[in-house]
Design a protein around this motif. Structure first.
Motif, PDB file in Angstrom:
ATOM      1  N   VAL A   9       0.475  -1.061  -0.137  1.00  0.00           N
ATOM      2  CA  VAL A   9      -0.049  -0.175  -0.226  1.00  0.00           C
ATOM      3  C   VAL A   9       0.804   1.279  -0.195  1.00  0.00           C
ATOM      4  CG1 VAL A   9      -1.673   1.359   1.451  1.00  0.00           C
ATOM      5  CG2 VAL A   9      -1.844  -1.080   1.076  1.00  0.00           C
ATOM      6  N   ALA A  10       2.048   1.346   0.839  1.00  0.00           N
ATOM      7  CA  ALA A  10       2.935   2.409   0.798  1.00  0.00           C
ATOM      8  C   ALA A  10       3.577   2.633  -0.796  1.00  0.00           C
ATOM      9  CB  ALA A  10       3.924   2.041   1.942  1.00  0.00           C
ATOM     10  N   TYR A  11       3.861   1.566  -1.372  1.00  0.00           N
ATOM     11  CA  TYR A  11       4.391   1.826  -2.693  1.00  0.00           C
ATOM     12  C   TYR A  11       3.390   2.439  -3.464  1.00  0.00           C
ATOM     13  CZ  TYR A  11       9.033  -0.657  -1.377  1.00  0.00           C
ATOM     14  OH  TYR A  11      10.125  -0.882  -0.900  1.00  0.00           O
ATOM     15  N   ILE A  12       2.292   1.774  -3.494  1.00  0.00           N
ATOM     16  CA  ILE A  12       1.201   2.246  -4.394  1.00  0.00           C
ATOM     17  C   ILE A  12       0.677   3.620  -4.182  1.00  0.00           C
ATOM     18  CG2 ILE A  12      -1.354   1.877  -5.097  1.00  0.00           C
ATOM     19  CD1 ILE A  12      -0.928  -1.047  -4.533  1.00  0.00           C
ATOM     20  N   SER A  13       0.672   4.004  -2.979  1.00  0.00           N
ATOM     21  CA  SER A  13       0.508   5.483  -2.481  1.00  0.00           C
ATOM     22  C   SER A  13       1.613   6.281  -2.923  1.00  0.00           C
ATOM     23  CB  SER A  13       0.403   5.792  -1.004  1.00  0.00           C
ATOM     24  OG  SER A  13       0.313   6.677  -0.536  1.00  0.00           O
ATOM     25  N   ALA A  14       2.820   6.134  -2.995  1.00  0.00           N
ATOM     26  CA  ALA A  14       3.684   6.659  -3.321  1.00  0.00           C
ATOM     27  C   ALA A  14       3.959   7.004  -4.948  1.00  0.00           C
ATOM     28  CB  ALA A  14       5.343   6.286  -2.907  1.00  0.00           C
ATOM     29  N   ALA A  15       3.669   5.994  -5.753  1.00  0.00           N
ATOM     30  CA  ALA A  15       3.629   5.897  -7.290  1.00  0.00           C
ATOM     31  C   ALA A  15       2.330   6.786  -7.667  1.00  0.00           C
ATOM     32  CB  ALA A  15       3.207   4.519  -7.688  1.00  0.00           C
ATOM     33  N   ILE A  16       1.181   7.034  -6.824  1.00  0.00           N
ATOM     34  CA  ILE A  16       0.377   7.530  -7.208  1.00  0.00           C
ATOM     35  C   ILE A  16       0.293   9.077  -6.849  1.00  0.00           C
ATOM     36  CG2 ILE A  16      -1.987   8.262  -6.623  1.00  0.00           C
ATOM     37  CD1 ILE A  16      -2.939   5.542  -5.983  1.00  0.00           C
ATOM     38  N   GLN A  17       1.504   9.406  -5.921  1.00  0.00           N
ATOM     39  CA  GLN A  17       1.757  10.857  -5.630  1.00  0.00           C
ATOM     40  C   GLN A  17       2.878  11.511  -6.674  1.00  0.00           C
ATOM     41  OE1 GLN A  17       3.343  10.625  -1.724  1.00  0.00           O
ATOM     42  NE2 GLN A  17       1.301  10.886  -0.799  1.00  0.00           N
ATOM     43  N   ARG A  18       3.581  10.405  -7.180  1.00  0.00           N
ATOM     44  CA  ARG A  18       4.425  10.729  -8.294  1.00  0.00           C
ATOM     45  C   ARG A  18       3.846  11.080  -9.416  1.00  0.00           C
ATOM     46  NH1 ARG A  18       7.612   6.616  -5.839  1.00  0.00           N
ATOM     47  NH2 ARG A  18       7.092   5.140  -7.296  1.00  0.00           N
ATOM     48  N   ALA A  19       2.726  10.054  -9.879  1.00  0.00           N
ATOM     49  CA  ALA A  19       1.955  10.424 -10.873  1.00  0.00           C
ATOM     50  C   ALA A  19       1.391  11.598 -10.992  1.00  0.00           C
ATOM     51  CB  ALA A  19       1.113   9.130 -11.178  1.00  0.00           C
ATOM     52  N   VAL A  20       0.654  11.969  -9.959  1.00  0.00           N
ATOM     53  CA  VAL A  20      -0.178  13.142  -9.899  1.00  0.00           C
ATOM     54  C   VAL A  20       0.834  14.425  -9.912  1.00  0.00           C
ATOM     55  CG1 VAL A  20      -1.464  14.611  -8.206  1.00  0.00           C
ATOM     56  CG2 VAL A  20      -2.072  12.278  -8.270  1.00  0.00           C
ATOM     57  N   SER A  21       2.072  14.472  -9.332  1.00  0.00           N
ATOM     58  CA  SER A  21       2.905  15.487  -9.371  1.00  0.00           C
ATOM     59  C   SER A  21       3.368  15.426 -10.818  1.00  0.00           C
ATOM     60  CB  SER A  21       4.119  15.131  -8.424  1.00  0.00           C
ATOM     61  OG  SER A  21       4.986  16.268  -8.621  1.00  0.00           O
ATOM     62  N   ALA A  22       3.536  14.456 -11.383  1.00  0.00           N
ATOM     63  CA  ALA A  22       4.184  14.543 -12.860  1.00  0.00           C
ATOM     64  C   ALA A  22       3.059  15.278 -14.004  1.00  0.00           C
ATOM     65  CB  ALA A  22       4.570  13.055 -13.427  1.00  0.00           C
ATOM     66  N   ALA A  23       1.914  14.743 -13.583  1.00  0.00           N
ATOM     67  CA  ALA A  23       0.757  15.601 -14.358  1.00  0.00           C
ATOM     68  C   ALA A  23       0.549  16.749 -14.100  1.00  0.00           C
ATOM     69  CB  ALA A  23      -0.761  14.621 -14.046  1.00  0.00           C
ATOM     70  N   TRP A  24       0.871  17.448 -12.901  1.00  0.00           N
ATOM     71  CA  TRP A  24       0.607  18.801 -12.534  1.00  0.00           C
ATOM     72  C   TRP A  24       1.959  19.434 -13.168  1.00  0.00           C
ATOM     73  CZ3 TRP A  24      -2.525  22.228 -10.932  1.00  0.00           C
ATOM     74  CH2 TRP A  24      -2.187  23.436 -10.441  1.00  0.00           C
ATOM     75  N   GLN A  25       3.074  19.009 -13.034  1.00  0.00           N
ATOM     76  CA  GLN A  25       4.115  19.664 -13.849  1.00  0.00           C
ATOM     77  C   GLN A  25       3.814  19.720 -15.220  1.00  0.00           C
ATOM     78  OE1 GLN A  25       7.684  17.801 -12.390  1.00  0.00           O
ATOM     79  NE2 GLN A  25       7.661  18.514 -10.472  1.00  0.00           N
ATOM     80  N   PHE A  26       3.269  18.876 -15.845  1.00  0.00           N
ATOM     81  CA  PHE A  26       3.112  18.579 -17.384  1.00  0.00           C
ATOM     82  C   PHE A  26       1.795  19.945 -17.690  1.00  0.00           C
ATOM     83  CE2 PHE A  26       0.358  17.238 -21.047  1.00  0.00           C
ATOM     84  CZ  PHE A  26       1.415  17.414 -21.749  1.00  0.00           C
ATOM     85  N   ALA A  27       0.886  19.986 -16.821  1.00  0.00           N
ATOM     86  CA  ALA A  27      -0.215  20.892 -17.101  1.00  0.00           C
ATOM     87  C   ALA A  27       0.578  22.403 -16.990  1.00  0.00           C
ATOM     88  CB  ALA A  27      -1.256  20.727 -15.948  1.00  0.00           C
ATOM     89  N   VAL A  28       1.493  22.512 -15.935  1.00  0.00           N
ATOM     90  CA  VAL A  28       1.940  23.857 -15.896  1.00  0.00           C
ATOM     91  C   VAL A  28       2.812  24.048 -16.924  1.00  0.00           C
ATOM     92  CG1 VAL A  28       3.637  25.198 -14.354  1.00  0.00           C
ATOM     93  CG2 VAL A  28       1.763  23.908 -13.358  1.00  0.00           C
ATOM     94  N   TRP A  29       3.453  23.106 -17.579  1.00  0.00           N
ATOM     95  CA  TRP A  29       4.353  23.337 -18.708  1.00  0.00           C
ATOM     96  C   TRP A  29       3.610  23.478 -19.949  1.00  0.00           C
ATOM     97  CZ3 TRP A  29       4.943  20.143 -23.172  1.00  0.00           C
ATOM     98  CH2 TRP A  29       6.045  20.368 -23.843  1.00  0.00           C
ATOM     99  N   ALA A  30       2.543  22.726 -20.137  1.00  0.00           N
ATOM    100  CA  ALA A  30       1.727  22.839 -21.387  1.00  0.00           C
ATOM    101  C   ALA A  30       0.898  24.093 -21.553  1.00  0.00           C
ATOM    102  CB  ALA A  30       0.912  21.549 -21.535  1.00  0.00           C
ATOM    103  N   PHE A  31       0.337  24.383 -20.382  1.00  0.00           N
ATOM    104  CA  PHE A  31      -0.720  25.645 -20.196  1.00  0.00           C
ATOM    105  C   PHE A  31       0.103  27.152 -19.877  1.00  0.00           C
ATOM    106  CE2 PHE A  31      -3.226  21.727 -20.156  1.00  0.00           C
ATOM    107  CZ  PHE A  31      -3.525  21.909 -21.276  1.00  0.00           C
ATOM    108  N   GLY A  32       1.248  26.934 -19.520  1.00  0.00           N
ATOM    109  CA  GLY A  32       1.858  28.153 -19.185  1.00  0.00           C
ATOM    110  C   GLY A  32       1.485  28.420 -17.629  1.00  0.00           C
ATOM    111  N   GLU A  33       1.647  29.643 -17.599  1.00  0.00           N
ATOM    112  CA  GLU A  33       0.950  30.200 -15.977  1.00  0.00           C
ATOM    113  C   GLU A  33      -0.095  30.833 -16.350  1.00  0.00           C
ATOM    114  OE1 GLU A  33       4.064  31.795 -13.672  1.00  0.00           O
ATOM    115  OE2 GLU A  33       5.588  30.600 -14.341  1.00  0.00           O
ATOM    116  N   VAL A  34      -0.890  30.655 -17.249  1.00  0.00           N
ATOM    117  CA  VAL A  34      -2.117  31.163 -17.399  1.00  0.00           C
ATOM    118  C   VAL A  34      -3.292  30.425 -16.634  1.00  0.00           C
ATOM    119  CG1 VAL A  34      -4.248  31.660 -18.893  1.00  0.00           C
ATOM    120  CG2 VAL A  34      -1.674  31.810 -19.685  1.00  0.00           C
TER     121      VAL A  34
END
Length: 133
Positions: A9-34
């Protein structure tokens, strides 16, 4: 075995957190700071109450508080009476039981029994003497 499931459960939770963080960083990069900001409705000042409306509002508040204070006083008096009655009943019960059972080292006074003496009825006076007195 329970430790294995906790580790998984700890590994799965950490993997989900990394995936959400990566998706957030991609959204900021793709859409800029708007940042998409929803149009907030204009907040208008509250309507001012007339002097009569203010007085009525204040009167309702004070009268409501007075009613609640009266209710609290009535409930307090009722609770006080019930506690006094319960204490009297408990004290009477302990006094009555102390004569037939050991109270565990408590020194209790025995219940006092008052015996009323019977007196003879006074002699009936004739009506004439009662008026003269």
């Amino acid at each position: 075995m329970a430790d294995t499931s906790k580790i998984a459960v700890a590994y799965i939770s950490a993997a989900i957190q990394r995936a959400v963080s990566a998706a957030w960083q991609f959204a900021v990069w793709a859409f800029g700071e708007v940042a998409v900001q929803a149009e907030l409705p204009k907040v208008s000042a509250p309507r001012r109450l007339s002097l009569a409306d203010q007085w009525t509002y204040l009167n309702d508040i004070v009268m409501g508080a007075a009613r609640r204070a009266e209710e609290a006083t009535r409930c307090h008096a009722s609770a006080t009476q019930q506690l006094d009655l319960a204490q009297y009943a408990l004290t009477s019960l302990v006094d009555e039981l102390s004569s037939v059972m050991d109270m565990g080292g408590r020194v209790r006074r025995r219940a006092t029994v008052h015996v009323l003496g019977v007196s003879h009825a006074p002699a009936i006076l004739p009506i004439g003497e009662a008026i003269a007195a």
